[in-house]
Design a protein around this motif. Structure first.
Motif, PDB file in Angstrom:
ATOM      1  N   MET A 192       9.804   7.525  -7.464  1.00  0.00           N
ATOM      2  CA  MET A 192       9.238   6.239  -7.037  1.00  0.00           C
ATOM      3  C   MET A 192       7.907   5.938  -7.715  1.00  0.00           C
ATOM      4  SD  MET A 192      10.222   6.473  -2.999  1.00  0.00           S
ATOM      5  CE  MET A 192      11.944   6.620  -2.502  1.00  0.00           C
ATOM      6  N   GLN A 193       7.345   6.919  -8.397  1.00  0.00           N
ATOM      7  CA  GLN A 193       6.163   6.767  -9.242  1.00  0.00           C
ATOM      8  C   GLN A 193       4.981   6.093  -8.535  1.00  0.00           C
ATOM      9  OE1 GLN A 193       7.875   4.728 -12.675  1.00  0.00           O
ATOM     10  NE2 GLN A 193       8.308   6.680 -13.642  1.00  0.00           N
ATOM     11  N   PRO A 194       4.504   6.700  -7.449  1.00  0.00           N
ATOM     12  CA  PRO A 194       3.335   6.134  -6.768  1.00  0.00           C
ATOM     13  C   PRO A 194       2.058   6.401  -7.569  1.00  0.00           C
ATOM     14  CG  PRO A 194       3.885   8.238  -5.809  1.00  0.00           C
ATOM     15  CD  PRO A 194       4.973   7.944  -6.821  1.00  0.00           C
ATOM     16  N   GLU A 195       0.989   5.724  -7.195  1.00  0.00           N
ATOM     17  CA  GLU A 195      -0.315   6.000  -7.790  1.00  0.00           C
ATOM     18  C   GLU A 195      -0.955   7.217  -7.125  1.00  0.00           C
ATOM     19  OE1 GLU A 195      -2.955   2.535  -8.072  1.00  0.00           O
ATOM     20  OE2 GLU A 195      -1.160   1.291  -7.841  1.00  0.00           O
ATOM     21  N   VAL A 196      -0.683   7.359  -5.826  1.00  0.00           N
ATOM     22  CA  VAL A 196      -1.191   8.495  -5.054  1.00  0.00           C
ATOM     23  C   VAL A 196      -0.016   9.103  -4.310  1.00  0.00           C
ATOM     24  CG1 VAL A 196      -2.754   9.258  -3.221  1.00  0.00           C
ATOM     25  CG2 VAL A 196      -3.439   7.381  -4.743  1.00  0.00           C
ATOM     26  N   LEU A 197       0.135  10.417  -4.411  1.00  0.00           N
ATOM     27  CA  LEU A 197       1.218  11.118  -3.722  1.00  0.00           C
ATOM     28  C   LEU A 197       0.600  12.060  -2.700  1.00  0.00           C
ATOM     29  CD1 LEU A 197       4.297  11.596  -3.584  1.00  0.00           C
ATOM     30  CD2 LEU A 197       3.996  13.410  -5.295  1.00  0.00           C
ATOM     31  N   LEU A 198       0.920  11.818  -1.435  1.00  0.00           N
ATOM     32  CA  LEU A 198       0.420  12.622  -0.329  1.00  0.00           C
ATOM     33  C   LEU A 198       1.520  13.583   0.112  1.00  0.00           C
ATOM     34  CD1 LEU A 198      -1.048   9.641   1.774  1.00  0.00           C
ATOM     35  CD2 LEU A 198      -2.258  11.017   0.048  1.00  0.00           C
ATOM     36  N   LEU A 199       1.281  14.860   0.008  1.00  0.00           N
ATOM     37  CA  LEU A 199       2.294  15.868   0.324  1.00  0.00           C
ATOM     38  C   LEU A 199       1.851  16.703   1.516  1.00  0.00           C
ATOM     39  CD1 LEU A 199       3.055  17.171  -3.307  1.00  0.00           C
ATOM     40  CD2 LEU A 199       4.265  15.396  -2.021  1.00  0.00           C
ATOM     41  N   LEU A 230       0.828  -1.207   0.000  1.00  0.00           N
ATOM     42  CA  LEU A 230       0.000   0.000   0.000  1.00  0.00           C
ATOM     43  C   LEU A 230       0.862   1.256   0.000  1.00  0.00           C
ATOM     44  CD1 LEU A 230      -2.799   1.423   0.308  1.00  0.00           C
ATOM     45  CD2 LEU A 230      -2.390   1.342   2.786  1.00  0.00           C
ATOM     46  N   ARG A 231       1.897   1.280   0.843  1.00  0.00           N
ATOM     47  CA  ARG A 231       2.705   2.495   0.958  1.00  0.00           C
ATOM     48  C   ARG A 231       3.537   2.762  -0.282  1.00  0.00           C
ATOM     49  NH1 ARG A 231       4.556   1.750   7.289  1.00  0.00           N
ATOM     50  NH2 ARG A 231       2.465   2.079   8.150  1.00  0.00           N
ATOM     51  N   ARG A 270       2.201   2.238  -3.246  1.00  0.00           N
ATOM     52  CA  ARG A 270       1.177   2.775  -4.146  1.00  0.00           C
ATOM     53  C   ARG A 270       0.688   4.141  -3.672  1.00  0.00           C
ATOM     54  NH1 ARG A 270      -3.417  -1.622  -4.917  1.00  0.00           N
ATOM     55  NH2 ARG A 270      -4.026  -0.150  -6.576  1.00  0.00           N
ATOM     56  N   VAL A 271       0.627   4.325  -2.352  1.00  0.00           N
ATOM     57  CA  VAL A 271       0.158   5.571  -1.747  1.00  0.00           C
ATOM     58  C   VAL A 271       1.307   6.120  -0.904  1.00  0.00           C
ATOM     59  CG1 VAL A 271      -1.604   6.644  -0.301  1.00  0.00           C
ATOM     60  CG2 VAL A 271      -2.190   4.634  -1.691  1.00  0.00           C
ATOM     61  N   LEU A 272       2.098   6.990  -1.491  1.00  0.00           N
ATOM     62  CA  LEU A 272       3.348   7.451  -0.875  1.00  0.00           C
ATOM     63  C   LEU A 272       3.128   8.752  -0.116  1.00  0.00           C
ATOM     64  CD1 LEU A 272       6.428   7.077  -0.584  1.00  0.00           C
ATOM     65  CD2 LEU A 272       6.691   8.367  -2.712  1.00  0.00           C
ATOM     66  N   LEU A 273       3.506   8.751   1.152  1.00  0.00           N
ATOM     67  CA  LEU A 273       3.390   9.938   2.000  1.00  0.00           C
ATOM     68  C   LEU A 273       4.737  10.636   2.111  1.00  0.00           C
ATOM     69  CD1 LEU A 273       1.995  11.811   4.050  1.00  0.00           C
ATOM     70  CD2 LEU A 273       2.410  10.075   5.805  1.00  0.00           C
ATOM     71  N   VAL A 274       4.760  11.900   1.730  1.00  0.00           N
ATOM     72  CA  VAL A 274       5.947  12.737   1.882  1.00  0.00           C
ATOM     73  C   VAL A 274       5.660  13.710   3.019  1.00  0.00           C
ATOM     74  CG1 VAL A 274       7.570  14.309   0.751  1.00  0.00           C
ATOM     75  CG2 VAL A 274       6.386  12.541  -0.596  1.00  0.00           C
ATOM     76  N   GLY A 275       6.213  13.425   4.189  1.00  0.00           N
ATOM     77  CA  GLY A 275       5.928  14.215   5.371  1.00  0.00           C
ATOM     78  C   GLY A 275       6.680  15.536   5.406  1.00  0.00           C
TER      79      GLY A 275
END
Length: 196
Positions: free
Chosen positions: A133-140, A58-59, A61-66
């Motif tokens: 890293m080419q995620p499907e969802v990028l959380l910024l 999951l992580r 595919r859905v990458l969190l950039v804190g």
């Protein structure tokens, strides 16, 4: 205790999360990629409850950039190599590294040492590594916190254009109303008392 009503993030769009400090914006991002777990309710990813999904898969595919930037005290190229090695993946080609650095307005020489860069420069390099890293969802989470106005506009514009071209869903936490007005396709505002 933070309570969220039902909400939907639209795929392949740029959604900005806004609201006062402490209302739960960063926590919501952590719920989206299973860095935090809800006490009740569910988080669905394309209809699948993420509680039943493999966390590492999951992580990716859905990458969190804190908000905290972590870079090794080595060259920019070595940072790309190290991060991809930890993921068990081959690093991007040199041309790809340069492409992602340019998107994030961090087109420094690849041999530049990250421990000599300013806070804003480090933030841009870190964003470039994450894009690669080419995620499907990028959380910024506050991706422009260390950037001046010109750099913030250019970086968010570059990331949004890349996301659109690659069908990546962007979710951005920001306290900057100017960035939100310019770049949000959708806006979710968390008010005091943790209601939308």
């Amino acid at each position: 205790i933070i309570r969220y009503p039902d909400l939907v993030i639209e795929g392949n769009k740029t959604t900005f999360l806004t609201g006062p400090s402490g209302c739960g914006k960063s926590t919501l991002l952590r719920l989206f990629n299973k860095t935090a777990s809800p006490g009740s309710g569910r988080v669905l990813f394309y209809g699948e409850d993420i509680a039943s999904m493999n966390t590492l898969v999951l992580r990716r595919r859905v990458l969190l950039v804190g908000q905290s930037v972590f870079l090794f005290s080595t060259s920019i190229a070595d940072n790309f190599n190290h991060f991809f090695a930890y993921r068990g993946q081959n690093p991007p080609e040199i041309s790809e590294m340069k492409k992602y650095l340019a998107i994030c307005r961090a087109d420094f020489p690849l041999e530049s040492r990250c421990d000599t860069l300013s806070g804003g420069e480090r933030q841009r390099v870190f964003l470039a590594v994450c894009l690669a890293m080419q995620p499907e969802v990028l959380l910024l989470d506050e991706p422009s916190s260390a950037l001046d106005r010109n750099h913030a506009d250019a970086v968010i514009a570059g990331i949004k254009a890349w996301a659109h071209e690659n069908s990546v869903t962007l979710v951005v936490v920001s306290h900057d109303p100017v960035l939100t007005a310019r770049f949000a396709d959708c806006t979710l505002s968390l008010a005091g008392g943790n209601t939308l």
